[in-house]
Scaffold this active site. Structure first.
Site, PDB file in Angstrom:
ATOM      1  CD  GLU A 270       5.107   0.717 -11.445  1.00  0.00           C
ATOM      2  OE1 GLU A 270       4.253   1.203 -12.215  1.00  0.00           O
ATOM      3  OE2 GLU A 270       5.857   1.421 -10.749  1.00  0.00           O
ATOM      4  CD  GLU A 320       0.462   4.904  -3.930  1.00  0.00           C
ATOM      5  OE1 GLU A 320       1.411   5.593  -3.499  1.00  0.00           O
ATOM      6  OE2 GLU A 320       0.578   4.125  -4.876  1.00  0.00           O
ATOM      7  CE  LYS A 323       1.314   7.158  -8.073  1.00  0.00           C
ATOM      8  NZ  LYS A 323       1.548   5.942  -8.860  1.00  0.00           N
ATOM      9  CD  GLU A 331      -0.418   7.347 -11.995  1.00  0.00           C
ATOM     10  OE1 GLU A 331      -0.900   6.963 -13.067  1.00  0.00           O
ATOM     11  OE2 GLU A 331       0.634   6.885 -11.529  1.00  0.00           O
TER      12      GLU A 331
END
Ligand SMILES: *[C@@H]1O[C@H](CO)[C@@H](O)[C@H](O)[C@H]1NC(C)=O
Ligand SMILES: *[C@@H]1O[C@H](CO)[C@@H](O)[C@H](O)[C@H]1NC(C)=O
Ligand SMILES: *[C@@H]1O[C@H](CO)[C@@H](O)[C@H](O)[C@H]1NC(C)=O
Ligand SMILES: *[C@@H]1O[C@H](CO)[C@@H](O)[C@H](O)[C@H]1NC(C)=O
Length: 490
Positions: A270, A320, A323, A331
């Site tokens: 990542e 997203e 999350k 995040e």
């Protein structure tokens, strides 16, 4: 005739070279993380088309969702499937469970739907210091059981195991990369895992986040986070480090080398920068960081200790909204694309000749309507605070904080934002805009400046009819290029 023949030969050599080069670029090209903790996930076929149109040849998943894998079938895209941490204890205690996992989530897809699965990620950052060692006992046995299952399935040459780790598994007491070693409390454990990976020809996977360093330490020199920054370089015995990524990556290289694994392949599982939810999480910094990384990657430039190309997966493909925000409001905003596959900023991945990101296609949106605070409601109404808490707990208010895209809203704007988020996440259900009579539906878009009041996409069918004929042509070229590659090899 002879002249003509010679010419054809010449052209096929050129053609072959061209494809050889394109193959090398493709194989070393950038990967992307595809997470699906979304209230309104994009249909897998739409995402797969996005991957292909953006020239992304590798994808990392956090689970082994059936329809996701199915959509990746016959695309040639390299896939890393994932085992979530909460499955580790089952897989650690039972070889049978591991066999079943591999059979259902790897073998089936490789054999039947021709998914190019290359890695199984066993756990996701299981040794993170904040987990207090919760997954320490289970990760290694689960890793061994999955590897055994791959051997039994005769897939161990093609599919490698790995354990994506946070960069907190190593450290350097001297703050110099050359002082790098595994974290004291897990040193023996890490060496055992690295030895197992090495014995099985598997890579070490690490997630590196200069943004987090900046987030947790206000004294962190901002410029040192970027690849084009003018920070004072770190001098490690004559080697200069101009950015945090290189220094961190080489700390790992030294840690591996010190323990006898100097040649172990490293995957950056990542790497990325979020665009919202913190003062330093913005489009300008995200663009600067990701473009800096992509330009290096396209040039095949590595770190001082490992100058060759770096194998990496961008975090992340899409936002997203489900999350956990325990790490921070940012995040939910790591995507280079929004939740509905729209590019957030100009980014040249170096993988297509367009030089910019290609948006998702074939989506249907909900109606253009929003839920806002009824203008007649007085701001001292005691029902307001609990209704906002209710909405934010169930929807997404991570853009409202200081320095975020909607941080400049006034009190009414804040309340409307919360109401609307709850309403849209509930697919514009009338009931979801009631708030005891405080909410009202409007057709006029409350978005302004950087602050977007999103409308969701409709939950869609599997979208298989959206597949482009072009993809067929591309995979045909892909096969031709493999053919040429093989010819040149021989
Ligand atoms: C396969 O993966 C899915 C998704 O992660 C998981 O729910 C399922 O339990 C796995 N199958 C087995 C047999 O473990
Ligand atoms: C880890 O320990 C800390 C302090 O003892 C505690 O607050 C935290 O909840 C623990 N986290 C987990 C994941 O167990
Ligand atoms: C809006 O909400 C954010 C986050 O809840 C809060 O920090 C901010 O102070 C609010 N602004 C106003 C004007 O109420
Ligand atoms: C997916 O699409 C195919 C073909 O259009 C259709 O037959 C199938 O029922 C769809 N499946 C789902 C789960 O929507």
């Amino acid at each position: 005739m002879a002249y003509f023949k010679q010419n054809t030969g010449f052209f096929s050599v050129i053609f072959g070279l061209f494809w050889l080069i394109s193959m090398v670029i493709t194989v070393n090209g950038i990967g992307a993380n595809w997470g699906t903790q979304c209230s309104h996930p994009l249909p897998p076929d739409v995402v797969v088309r996005m991957l292909r149109e953006n020239g992304i040849q590798k994808v990392k998943l956090f689970d082994a969702d059936y329809s996701t894998l199915n959509a990746l079938g016959k695309t040639g895209i390299e896939v890393m499937v994932g085992i979530p941490n909460d499955m580790l204890s089952t897989l650690a205690s039972s070889g049978k469970a591991a066999d079943k996992w591999v059979s259902e989530n790897v073998t089936e897809h490789v054999k039947k739907s021709k998914v190019n699965i290359r890695y199984v990620a066993v756990g996701n950052e299981p040794f993170l210091a904040t987990y207090n060692g919760s997954f320490l006992k289970t990760t290694f046995p689960a890793l061994q059981n999955i590897q055994n299952a791959l051997v039994k399935a005769r897939l161990n040459n093609q599919v490698k195991v790995t354990v994506p780790s946070n960069a907190d598994v190593y450290a350097s007491p001297s703050s110099m990369p050359s002082g790098g070693d595994f974290r004291d409390d897990i040193h023996g454990y890490m060496v055992q895992i690295v030895k197992f990976l090495s014995d099985n020809g598997a890579p070490f996977t690490v997630n590196i986040y200069p943004f987090i360093s900046l987030y947790i330490d206000s004294n962190f020199p901002v410029e040192y986070a970027f690849f084009d920054g003018n920070a004072t370089p770190l001098n490690d015995g004559g080697t200069s480090y101009y950015n945090m990524f290189d220094a961190n990556y080489d700390t790992l290289v030294w840690a591996l080398q010190k323990n006898g694994f100097g040649n172990m392949p490293i995957i950056v599982g990542e790497i990325g920068w979020p665009t919202d939810g913190d003062i330093n999480a913005n489009v300008k910094y995200a663009q600067r960081f990701n473009q800096g990384f992509m330009t290096r990657t396209a040039n095949g430039k590595g770190s001082p200790m490992r100058p060759g190309p770096i194998d990496a997966y961008l975090f992340s493909l899409i936002d997203e909204d489900q999350k956990s925000i325990q790490p921070g409001n940012f995040e939910r905003h790591w995507g280079i694309f929004t939740f509905d596959g729209q590019p957030k900023y100009q980014l040249n991945l170096g993988t297509t000749n367009l030089g910019s990101l290609v948006r998702a296609k074939g989506l249907t949106y909900e109606e253009r309507q929003w839920c806002v605070l009824k203008p007649s409601v007085k701001l001292d109404d005691s029902r307001l605070a609990p209704s906002v808490s209710y909405a934010c707990a169930r929807a997404d208010c991570t853009s409202l904080g200081y320095g975020s895209t909607c941080g400049d809203l006034d009190a009414r704007g804040n309340i409307s934002y919360a109401y609307n988020s709850y309403y849209q996440i509930n697919d514009q259900d009338d009931e979801a805009c009631k708030f005891e009579g405080l909410g009202a539906i409007t057709k006029s878009d409350p978005s302004r400046d950087t602050c977007r009041f999103p409308v969701m996409i409709e939950p869609s069918d599997n979208g298989s009819e959206l597949m482009f004929p072009v993809s067929g042509i591309r995979s045909c070229f892909f096969s031709i290029s493999i053919l040429f590659l093989t010819m040149f090899w021989l």
